[in-house]
Design a protein around this motif. Structure first.
Motif, PDB file in Angstrom:
ATOM      1  N   THR A 128       0.821  -1.210   0.000  1.00 16.05           N
ATOM      2  CA  THR A 128       0.000   0.000   0.000  1.00 16.05           C
ATOM      3  C   THR A 128       0.854   1.258   0.000  1.00 16.05           C
ATOM      4  O   THR A 128       0.554   2.221  -0.717  1.00 16.05           O
ATOM      5  CB  THR A 128      -0.944  -0.012   1.218  1.00 16.05           C
ATOM      6  N   VAL A 129       1.906   1.272   0.798  1.00 11.38           N
ATOM      7  CA  VAL A 129       2.808   2.423   0.808  1.00 11.38           C
ATOM      8  C   VAL A 129       3.404   2.628  -0.587  1.00 11.38           C
ATOM      9  O   VAL A 129       3.490   3.760  -1.088  1.00 11.38           O
ATOM     10  CB  VAL A 129       3.909   2.248   1.866  1.00 11.38           C
ATOM     11  N   GLU A 130       3.790   1.549  -1.234  1.00 14.89           N
ATOM     12  CA  GLU A 130       4.341   1.628  -2.598  1.00 14.89           C
ATOM     13  C   GLU A 130       3.297   2.143  -3.577  1.00 14.89           C
ATOM     14  O   GLU A 130       3.579   3.016  -4.414  1.00 14.89           O
ATOM     15  CB  GLU A 130       4.826   0.236  -3.034  1.00 14.89           C
ATOM     16  N   THR A 131       2.070   1.635  -3.475  1.00 14.36           N
ATOM     17  CA  THR A 131       0.988   2.036  -4.384  1.00 14.36           C
ATOM     18  C   THR A 131       0.634   3.504  -4.217  1.00 14.36           C
ATOM     19  O   THR A 131       0.476   4.239  -5.203  1.00 14.36           O
ATOM     20  CB  THR A 131      -0.263   1.168  -4.144  1.00 14.36           C
ATOM     21  N   LEU A 132       0.519   3.943  -2.970  1.00 16.79           N
ATOM     22  CA  LEU A 132       0.174   5.344  -2.701  1.00 16.79           C
ATOM     23  C   LEU A 132       1.299   6.279  -3.152  1.00 16.79           C
ATOM     24  O   LEU A 132       1.037   7.345  -3.732  1.00 16.79           O
ATOM     25  CB  LEU A 132      -0.111   5.546  -1.213  1.00 16.79           C
ATOM     26  N   ALA A 133       2.531   5.908  -2.891  1.00 21.66           N
ATOM     27  CA  ALA A 133       3.672   6.746  -3.280  1.00 21.66           C
ATOM     28  C   ALA A 133       3.726   6.915  -4.796  1.00 21.66           C
ATOM     29  O   ALA A 133       4.002   8.017  -5.305  1.00 21.66           O
ATOM     30  CB  ALA A 133       4.973   6.151  -2.762  1.00 21.66           C
ATOM     31  N   LYS A 134       3.452   5.851  -5.525  1.00 18.96           N
ATOM     32  CA  LYS A 134       3.448   5.930  -6.992  1.00 18.96           C
ATOM     33  C   LYS A 134       2.322   6.827  -7.494  1.00 18.96           C
ATOM     34  O   LYS A 134       2.461   7.499  -8.515  1.00 18.96           O
ATOM     35  CB  LYS A 134       3.310   4.530  -7.586  1.00 18.96           C
ATOM     36  N   GLY A 135       1.207   6.840  -6.764  1.00 22.70           N
ATOM     37  CA  GLY A 135       0.103   7.723  -7.127  1.00 22.70           C
ATOM     38  C   GLY A 135       0.370   9.168  -6.768  1.00 22.70           C
ATOM     39  O   GLY A 135      -0.021  10.086  -7.503  1.00 22.70           O
ATOM     40  N   LEU A 136       1.063   9.396  -5.664  1.00 24.02           N
ATOM     41  CA  LEU A 136       1.380  10.752  -5.215  1.00 24.02           C
ATOM     42  C   LEU A 136       2.515  11.372  -6.031  1.00 24.02           C
ATOM     43  O   LEU A 136       2.462  12.547  -6.406  1.00 24.02           O
ATOM     44  CB  LEU A 136       1.768  10.735  -3.733  1.00 24.02           C
TER      45      LEU A 136
END
Length: 326
Positions: A312-320
């Motif tokens: 989730t941290v990876e997914t959110l960071a890629k979106g941000l």
């Protein structure tokens, strides 16, 4: 046949029967001793499960998991064969690809929230489940003990608490090394993301679970807020600390000017409907992030404490910060 021959055969027969009897008795004794030895090898374990003492005297054989995050964690740790039933798949969009095959083999106890009858008649001896399924008019852990069911709640609000839950499960099921390796991997992946986004100014994030009379969103003590922060964002409602989930007015959302909106994806309303509602709302449609469609969809189980912290941290960071991950 002579009397001598008959007598000899009779003696042989009696001897053979005696040996079989001895062999069977020895076998039964061996099985009993093996069982007793196996039981003796399991030392009684005591855990502090968020202020509640949990005692486990033998390795569970039949487990119920409440919540897709709890179920997937058991799969990730290689414990899916112990799970005889799960629940709350209505809050799931399906397991991660690497866990899907094993996850789909697990029987569904209830699609939504569990019922007392389903739990007490399941034959389970252990529950690992998200805390909102217990207390009040729901399940009583003390009553479950009368049915021979030990309960360990999934209630983490920090990464360290989640790591501890994983390590505790490792001890309970005698897979300490696997649990420790899993935790180490999660920590390393999250650290790698933090290092990558460390030079960025945190983007203001609105967590949108659902709409209606206002926006149902995550407060400052919510586990999701922590994941957002580790990904380099800032929950615009992190100052609300008395509740993990709360409803805020559309006007308050406008006043706090989010740069991006995280939208929860689960069964109803659909992700597509939520995006449509956001775009059509008189207030939210005024936001630049809505006009520019700065949305990050995320499945609900991904923001609950469990196996998906690093994911989730990876997914959110890629979106941000997509430019950092190109």
């Amino acid at each position: 046949m002579s009397k001598k021959v008959f007598g000899a055969l009779l003696c042989v027969t009696i001897l053979a029967v005696g040996l079989v009897g001895c062999s069977t008795a020895a076998s039964n004794t061996s099985v009993k001793e093996s069982t007793e030895t196996k039981s003796a090898e399991y030392e009684s374990l005591t855990f502090d499960n968020y202020g509640r003492e949990v005692v486990v005297t033998e390795k569970p054989k039949k487990v119920l998991t409440f919540g897709p995050n709890s179920t997937e964690l058991f799969v990730a740790l290689g414990l899916s064969d112990y799970v005889i039933g799960n629940s709350l798949n209505n809050h799931s969009r399906g397991a991660l690809p690497e866990y899907k095959e094993a996850y789909d083999k697990i029987p569904e106890l209830t699609h939504g929230s569990v019922t007392k009858e389903a739990v007490t008649t399941s034959g389970a001896d252990f529950i690992y489940g998200i805390d909102w399924e217990f207390g009040g008019d729901r399940l009583d852990v003390k009553e479950l003990e009368d049915y021979g069911i030990t309960t360990y709640m999934n209630k983490a609000s920090t990464l360290e608490e989640t790591y501890q839950e994983i390590l505790d499960i490792g001890k309970i099921f005698q897979i300490e090394s696997s649990a420790e390796a899993y935790v180490a991997d999660q920590k390393a992946r999250i650290t790698a993301v933090q290092e990558k986004v460390s030079g960025q100014k945190p983007l203001n994030v609105l967590v949108y679970d659902s709409g209606g009379d206002g926006v149902f969103t995550a407060g400052g003590t919510n586990f999701e807020t922590l994941l957002v922060e580790h990904a380099g964002g800032k929950n615009i409602f992190d100052d609300i600390t008395e509740k993990q989930w709360t409803t805020v007015s559309y006007e308050e959302v406008l006043a706090r000017k989010p740069d991006i909106i995280i939208i929860h994806d689960y069964d109803s309303p659909s992700l597509e409907q939520k995006i449509k509602d956001i775009k059509n709302d008189p207030a939210l449609s005024q936001l630049d992030c809505v006009k520019n469609e700065n949305f990050i969809p995320i499945t609900l189980e991904s923001v609950l404490p469990g196996d998906r912290m690093a994911y989730t941290v990876e997914t959110l960071a890629k979106g941000l910060y997509p430019e950092l991950f190109e």
